[in-house]
Enzyme design. Structure first.
Site, PDB file in Angstrom:
ATOM      1  N   ARG A  98     -11.430  -6.153 -11.360  1.00 21.90           N
ATOM      2  CA  ARG A  98     -12.597  -6.142 -12.244  1.00 21.90           C
ATOM      3  C   ARG A  98     -12.930  -4.730 -12.697  1.00 21.90           C
ATOM      4  O   ARG A  98     -13.301  -4.492 -13.839  1.00 21.90           O
ATOM      5  CB  ARG A  98     -13.786  -6.767 -11.500  1.00 21.90           C
ATOM      6  CG  ARG A  98     -14.763  -7.492 -12.400  1.00 21.90           C
ATOM      7  CD  ARG A  98     -15.789  -8.249 -11.598  1.00 21.90           C
ATOM      8  NE  ARG A  98     -16.097  -7.599 -10.337  1.00 21.90           N
ATOM      9  CZ  ARG A  98     -16.455  -8.241  -9.233  1.00 21.90           C
ATOM     10  NH1 ARG A  98     -16.518  -9.540  -9.240  1.00 21.90           N
ATOM     11  NH2 ARG A  98     -16.736  -7.582  -8.140  1.00 21.90           N
ATOM     12  N   ASN A 107      17.719   6.581   7.325  1.00 22.10           N
ATOM     13  CA  ASN A 107      18.287   7.600   8.211  1.00 22.10           C
ATOM     14  C   ASN A 107      18.657   8.883   7.487  1.00 22.10           C
ATOM     15  O   ASN A 107      19.528   9.624   7.936  1.00 22.10           O
ATOM     16  CB  ASN A 107      19.542   7.034   8.895  1.00 22.10           C
ATOM     17  CG  ASN A 107      20.642   6.686   7.896  1.00 22.10           C
ATOM     18  OD1 ASN A 107      20.362   6.344   6.748  1.00 22.10           O
ATOM     19  ND2 ASN A 107      21.887   6.764   8.329  1.00 22.10           N
ATOM     20  N   ARG A 151     -20.905 -12.368   3.018  1.00 21.61           N
ATOM     21  CA  ARG A 151     -21.876 -11.514   2.327  1.00 21.61           C
ATOM     22  C   ARG A 151     -23.223 -11.676   3.036  1.00 21.61           C
ATOM     23  O   ARG A 151     -23.579 -12.775   3.464  1.00 21.61           O
ATOM     24  CB  ARG A 151     -22.020 -11.937   0.867  1.00 21.61           C
ATOM     25  CG  ARG A 151     -20.689 -12.101   0.141  1.00 21.61           C
ATOM     26  CD  ARG A 151     -20.070 -10.794  -0.254  1.00 21.61           C
ATOM     27  NE  ARG A 151     -18.811 -11.004  -0.963  1.00 21.61           N
ATOM     28  CZ  ARG A 151     -18.002 -10.023  -1.332  1.00 21.61           C
ATOM     29  NH1 ARG A 151     -18.315  -8.767  -1.055  1.00 21.61           N
ATOM     30  NH2 ARG A 151     -16.878 -10.289  -1.970  1.00 21.61           N
ATOM     31  N   ASP A 193      -7.925  -4.937  -4.372  1.00 23.89           N
ATOM     32  CA  ASP A 193      -7.922  -4.273  -5.677  1.00 23.89           C
ATOM     33  C   ASP A 193      -7.494  -2.811  -5.605  1.00 23.89           C
ATOM     34  O   ASP A 193      -7.200  -2.208  -6.628  1.00 23.89           O
ATOM     35  CB  ASP A 193      -9.324  -4.321  -6.298  1.00 23.89           C
ATOM     36  CG  ASP A 193      -9.713  -5.725  -6.735  1.00 23.89           C
ATOM     37  OD1 ASP A 193      -8.841  -6.601  -6.721  1.00 23.89           O
ATOM     38  OD2 ASP A 193     -10.887  -5.926  -7.077  1.00 23.89           O
ATOM     39  N   MET A 244      -6.139  -9.777 -10.707  1.00 26.74           N
ATOM     40  CA  MET A 244      -7.456  -9.297 -10.297  1.00 26.74           C
ATOM     41  C   MET A 244      -7.581  -7.796 -10.540  1.00 26.74           C
ATOM     42  O   MET A 244      -6.592  -7.090 -10.677  1.00 26.74           O
ATOM     43  CB  MET A 244      -7.704  -9.628  -8.829  1.00 26.74           C
ATOM     44  CG  MET A 244      -7.881 -11.114  -8.574  1.00 26.74           C
ATOM     45  SD  MET A 244      -8.137 -11.491  -6.833  1.00 26.74           S
ATOM     46  CE  MET A 244      -9.745 -10.750  -6.568  1.00 26.74           C
ATOM     47  N   GLY A 269     -15.059  -3.247   1.995  1.00 29.26           N
ATOM     48  CA  GLY A 269     -15.046  -2.477   0.762  1.00 29.26           C
ATOM     49  C   GLY A 269     -16.115  -1.404   0.743  1.00 29.26           C
ATOM     50  O   GLY A 269     -16.792  -1.143   1.742  1.00 29.26           O
ATOM     51  N   VAL A 304      18.624   0.914   3.687  1.00 25.95           N
ATOM     52  CA  VAL A 304      17.756   0.126   4.559  1.00 25.95           C
ATOM     53  C   VAL A 304      17.575   0.806   5.909  1.00 25.95           C
ATOM     54  O   VAL A 304      16.566   0.600   6.586  1.00 25.95           O
ATOM     55  CB  VAL A 304      18.302  -1.302   4.757  1.00 25.95           C
ATOM     56  CG1 VAL A 304      18.399  -2.026   3.427  1.00 25.95           C
ATOM     57  CG2 VAL A 304      19.637  -1.309   5.482  1.00 25.95           C
TER      58      VAL A 304
END
Length: 770
Positions: A213, A524, A91, A169, A211, A121, A521
């Protein structure tokens, strides 16, 4: 049809000579950032540009000095499998000030850096855009202060910005998934899978906090992936009285025989009045109000450090979020930028990397928060976009072909959505073989509890095709009054739906809506870019390759030859090779001869003279009938004698994976839900005079992912797109990624960018008018 050669635009026409690119990671770390950095560095060097690491994010740009370091090809080796960001992130309050940005501009000019790739972000990207807007003024100040001369200011007059969003997030609007989100989902699902056995053993309710927020993506999608009973997210606060509703739901689940309950809470969850809802609140409610005497509630916090794993998932490394491809797109955008080009962000839409104006995305992201602050939650959900998601008929569900991780999640979703739509759902065991034998029974809501995390196929699956048993299958449809079919599986499922559709002229029983969902998997299936199960297989391949490479960390000059599954389809080998940093990948779709093999050996020989003294070569199992894995191993061993030694690994059926990846769980859940909704619509359209009759092409479809959207396509129309002999589509989108693997392995090759992203605009979903 392939595009004409003269209409293609190749990467070598976009020169980076004389340009300098700076790459930095800012804000919180996210898995996949290193893959993005690696791609930017190697693609930048490949086109002749100088590329610089800017260590410690904006703080390193402000401080300058050793924080700005020229990158080399070798300096990004072995980054793919490492979590976090190896160039550091921090930061930086100083960059928020004008003085800090002035210092940063001075340090960039000293290195001639006028192209910035910022991985972070919305705050980091907003700061980059402000920096770009102030650039001319900052240069003028530097000239006035005598820190740079007028010539330097003129040579560095334009600053170009391209962003990639790194945020676990998934809280940035304009992209389906941000870098690091899938790895975070992997971590959450690992926890849920681990505690479910304890919860079932002791009849417990577990409350998990994840997580998020301001964004409920991790909570919502992990709830879908693990079959949670209740989820609380910031964008959709529960109505008043939610406690009683939740307890009623849990009690109903227990009364149906369930021995466990899972509740997932986003850390930013609140009620309608803005009061925080914590895991402790939810635990107290469930313990005091709903739990039986013998049950207990437990809380589990998937916190900041826990939810950031030490390694990126395959999807975070290359496939959907694929920072490798996004990093290449970022370099393309920087090379093509002009003085009038706005700062853009490389985003993910479907399976496509697209460019969007940075500030349009930032504005929408900020609008979401504004709507939530104003308690306009319907608007917040609408802005978040597409992750926020009568007559009764008998609908049958069956799995056909080889098992694929995610099949069970698809069946669970189909059953529960079908029941919600008012249908009676029937499960067919063992595919078409079980169908004609009458292994059919009604399946209810509680029968599919806990299926999302189970690998393989709980219903059972066989490769048997229906053509030989049409009479018996038609009879079973009459006996059980089946009105629609959902077939989940691989190439045999595709063939089976085609055979049933073709038999409609003879059997009225097959004149019902039928839809196939691709699950294999091998990936195709014609008509779909992606199949359920392929991501889990890629994760298994990438994880194995990483472990194999790490096993040689103390051994120099070693090359690994690895064989993958896929039949004649080279998807697993190619995309797995791109994710694992392979030096060569041999597939059927791109024929190769002994000269190509010799060239690859020589390339590896040269590589061993550098600081990178490990090699990785992948071979698809049916790539060539004569150049077998043993042959390639022996050739490399002989030709590399005295320079490197070789080891061979055949990965085998472990590639089918155990527990499905979060992507396969959610892809299976979403695509099956959409299939059932389509079936409901077609049933209503074809219901006349008390019976269902559907015999048009558009009532026998394959539901596939095409670029950015899920599309229903009549199976008859897919015949022309199919190579039935080799069981592959005639054209495959992922072949365009193969040159990237060669470029990132330092081969000189052409890269077709005619399909590269152009600057688009953010689309907002408008509310429907009454």
């Amino acid at each position: 049809m392939a595009k004409r050669q003269d209409t293609k635009k190749f990467f070598e026409n976009l020169s980076g000579s004389g340009k300098s690119i700076g790459v930095l990671t800012s804000g919180g770390d996210a898995q996949g950032m290193n893959a993005a950095v690696r791609a930017v560095v190697r693609m930048g060097i490949y086109v002749g540009a100088k590329v610089y690491f800017i260590h410690e994010g904006y703080q390193g740009m402000v401080d300058g000095g050793e924080n700005i370091e020229e990158a080399s090809w070798e300096s990004v080796s072995s980054m793919l499998q490492v979590g976090g960001t190896v160039i550091g992130s921090a930061r930086c309050k100083e960059f928020r000030s004008h003085e800090g940005r002035l210092k940063a501009a001075h340090h960039l000019v000293q290195h001639g850096i006028t192209n910035l790739c910022v991985i972070g972000g919305d705050g980091s990207l907003t700061g980059a855009n402000l920096f770009r807007e102030e650039w001319s003024g900052l240069l003028e100040e530097l000239v006035q202060q005598g820190l740079i001369d007028q010539e330097a200011a003129q040579n560095n007059s334009e600053l170009h910005i391209v962003g990639m969003v790194g945020s676990i997030d998934n809280d940035f609007c304009g992209t389906d998934m941000t870098i690091g989100t899938d790895s975070a989902l992997h971590r959450i699902i690992e926890v849920v899978d681990a505690i479910m056995t304890t919860a079932q053993s002791h009849q417990r309710t577990f409350v998990l906090e994840v997580m998020g927020r301001h964004c409920g993506y991790l909570a919502l999608v992990s709830a879908l992936a693990c079959g949670a009973d209740w989820v609380l997210i910031p964008e959709m606060p529960p109505e008043d009285g939610w406690e009683e509703q939740m307890c009623q739901k849990l009690s109903e689940s227990r009364s149906r025989g369930s021995r466990l309950n899972i509740i997932i809470v986003a850390e930013g969850a609140t009620d309608r009045h803005g009061k925080a809802i914590t895991v402790d609140n939810v635990k107290d409610v469930s313990t005091l109000t709903c739990d039986k005497e013998e049950t207990k509630s437990r809380t589990y916090r998937c916190g900041n450090n826990f939810i950031r794993p030490n390694w990126p998932s395959c999807i975070s490394s290359v496939l959907l979020c694929r920072p490798g491809r996004m990093g290449v797109e970022a370099v393309l955008a920087l090379l093509e930028a002009s003085a009038t080009t706005p700062a853009c962000v490389v985003s993910l839409c479907g399976n496509q990397a697209v460019r969007l104006p940075l500030m349009e995305c930032v504005q929408m992201t900020q609008d979401v928060q504004k709507a939530m602050d104003e308690k306009n939650f319907e608007e917040a959900v609408r802005l978040r976009g597409r992750y926020m998601i009568s007559l009764s008929f008998n609908v049958a569900v069956l799995n056909v072909g080889a098992p694929a991780a995610g099949m069970n999640a698809a069946v669970r979703s189909a059953v529960r959505v079908g029941i919600s739509e008012g249908h009676k759902m029937f499960a067919v065991n063992d595919g078409f073989e079980g169908f004609y034998k009458g292994q059919i029974k009604e399946i209810k809501w509680g029968d599919v509890g806990g299926w999302t995390g189970q690998g393989g196929s709980i219903l059972g699956t066989k490769r048997t095709l229906p053509a030989k048993y049409l009479d018996k299958i038609a009879e079973q449809i009459r006996i059980h009054n089946i009105n629609a079919l959902l077939v989940i599986g691989g190439f045999e499922a595709f063939l089976g739906v085609m055979e049933l559709s073709a038999a409609r002229e003879k059997y009225n029983e097959f004149c019902v809506p039928m839809v196939m969902v691709p699950a294999t998997v091998s990936n195709n299936i014609p008509g779909s870019d992606l199949s359920i199960g392929a991501d889990t297989a890629l994760n298994a391949i990438t994880d194995t390759c990483d472990r194999i490479k790490q096993s040689a960390s103390g051994t120099k000059r070693r090359v690994f030859i690895i064989e993958t599954m896929g039949g004649y389809c080279g998807y697993l080998a190619s995309v797995g090779g791109l994710a694992a940093g392979a030096d060569a990948v041999y597939i059927y779709e791109e024929p190769f001869d002994i000269r190509d093999l010799q060239s690859n050996v020589e390339h590896l020989t040269e590589k061993m003279k550098t600081g990178i003294q490990r090699g990785l070569v992948l071979r698809n199992e049916n790539s060539n009938v004569n150049f077998t894995t043993d042959f390639i191993y022996q050739l490399y061993s002989e030709e590399g004698k005295g320079v490197f030694d070789c080891r061979k690994n055949v990965l085998g059926h472990m590639q089918q994976g155990g527990a499905p990846s979060p992507f396969d769980r959610n892809f299976g859940t979403k695509i099956s839900a959409k299939a059932i909704q389509w079936i409901s619509k077609k049933l209503k359209e074809s219901y006349k005079e008390g019976k269902v009759f559907a015999n048009t092409e558009d009532t026998a479809c394959l539901l596939g992912m095409r670029r950015r959207a899920l599309v229903f396509q009549p199976v008859v129309q897919l015949k022309e797109e199919t190579d039935f002999v080799h069981r592959i589509p005639k054209e495959q989108w992922w072949l365009k990624l193969r040159p990237l693997m060669k470029i990132l392995a330092k081969y000189k090759t052409s890269y077709d960018v005619s399909d590269s992203g152009q600057l688009e605009h953010v689309t907002r979903i408008r509310p429907k008018k009454d």
